[in-house]
Design an enzyme around this catalytic site. Structure first.
Site, PDB file in Angstrom:
ATOM      1  N   ARG A 178     -81.339 -79.284  27.580  1.00 37.97           N
ATOM      2  CA  ARG A 178     -81.291 -78.647  26.080  1.00 37.97           C
ATOM      3  C   ARG A 178     -79.989 -78.847  25.372  1.00 37.97           C
ATOM      4  O   ARG A 178     -79.577 -78.476  24.581  1.00 37.97           O
ATOM      5  CB  ARG A 178     -81.520 -76.985  26.081  1.00 37.97           C
ATOM      6  CG  ARG A 178     -82.719 -76.550  26.953  1.00 37.97           C
ATOM      7  CD  ARG A 178     -84.003 -76.481  25.904  1.00 37.97           C
ATOM      8  NE  ARG A 178     -85.092 -76.303  26.665  1.00 37.97           N
ATOM      9  CZ  ARG A 178     -86.225 -76.454  26.124  1.00 37.97           C
ATOM     10  NH1 ARG A 178     -86.618 -76.767  25.058  1.00 37.97           N
ATOM     11  NH2 ARG A 178     -87.410 -76.529  27.073  1.00 37.97           N
ATOM     12  N   LEU A 179     -79.276 -79.990  25.976  1.00 33.97           N
ATOM     13  CA  LEU A 179     -78.268 -80.544  25.264  1.00 33.97           C
ATOM     14  C   LEU A 179     -78.472 -81.502  24.325  1.00 33.97           C
ATOM     15  O   LEU A 179     -78.111 -82.612  24.502  1.00 33.97           O
ATOM     16  CB  LEU A 179     -76.851 -80.856  26.375  1.00 33.97           C
ATOM     17  CG  LEU A 179     -76.663 -79.741  27.226  1.00 33.97           C
ATOM     18  CD1 LEU A 179     -75.718 -80.207  28.231  1.00 33.97           C
ATOM     19  CD2 LEU A 179     -76.144 -78.526  26.544  1.00 33.97           C
TER      20      LEU A 179
END
Ligand SMILES: Cc1cc2nc3c(=O)[nH]c(=O)nc-3n(C[C@H](O)[C@H](O)[C@H](O)COP(=O)(O)O)c2cc1C
Length: 201
Positions: A178-179
């Site tokens: 999720r970066l």
């Protein structure tokens, strides 16, 4: 030093959108040019629906619709729009916010002429977004406009393009854990220089 490299690189955000869209044309099952278009009503209540993006110009995005439809009236009243494109196959999105103007000149005529005859007549027949009592009524209206306009209908005066001149374009690509990577391009108004910022995911 900018770390805006790879799919995010470039000095022209429209070029990046074109490049992402052309990649999506090879990976998406349907309608890679579909955008979720947002408008607001007179109370500021947002409204969203899909439309098809038909042109990416040097400085604007263009789609076509009925000017009397809900979106047509809301965009005309506010002069503002936002849209998002999301390609599941690429795990990327592009967000756009900007100012709206109508394209109802030769470019709209040319696009109208490029559509199938049935679509051209359908544009005449549909009072888009107004209540309709039955499909039979709609088909009767199609028959009526077909008899009236024949095989070379002119573009209806109530149907044409909207051009969105962005003041903000954000590119988003899925990242591990999720970066995600996000780059937001902003400018004071159409024609002004773009400022670019990397954003937290
Ligand atoms: C994939 C997709 C593409 C669509 N493309 C258009 C379009 O280009 N123009 C249009 O007027 N409606 C298009 N529609 C229909 C709109 O989503 C919407 O139902 C219609 O325009 C009426 O919206 P409104 O009542 O907010 O004006 C599309 C719908 C889908 C699902």
């Amino acid at each position: 030093m900018s770390d805006r490299t790879g799919i995010f690189a470039g000095d022209d955000p429209f070029e990046i959108v074109r490049s992402w869209l052309s990649e999506a044309e090879t990976t998406e099952t349907n309608d890679p040019n579909a955008i979720a278009l947002a408008s607001v009503d007179e109370d500021g209540l947002p409204n969203a629906r899909m439309v098809l993006l038909k042109d990416i110009e040097a400085d604007a995005f263009v789609f076509y619709t009925n000017y009397g439809s809900t979106k047509g009236r809301e965009l005309t009243a506010s002069g503002k729009a936002a849209f998002v494109m999301h390609w599941k196959s690429l795990r990327r999105q592009v967000r756009v916010r900007g100012l709206v103007e109508r394209e109802e000149g030769p470019q709209a005529d040319a696009y109208y002429r490029s559509r199938s005859l049935k679509s051209r007549l359908g544009a005449w027949a549909s009072d888009q977004s107004q209540p309709l009592d039955s499909r039979t009524t709609l088909m009767a209206e199609v028959a009526r406009v077909t008899a009236k306009h024949g095989t070379a209908p002119a573009r209806p005066p109530f149907w044409g393009g909207f051009r969105i001149r962005p003041v903000e374009i954000e590119f988003w690509a899925d990242g591990a854990f999720r970066l995600h990577d996000r780059f937001r391009w902003t400018r004071a108004g159409p024609g002004a220089d773009w400022q670019i910022a990397r954003l937290n995911p």
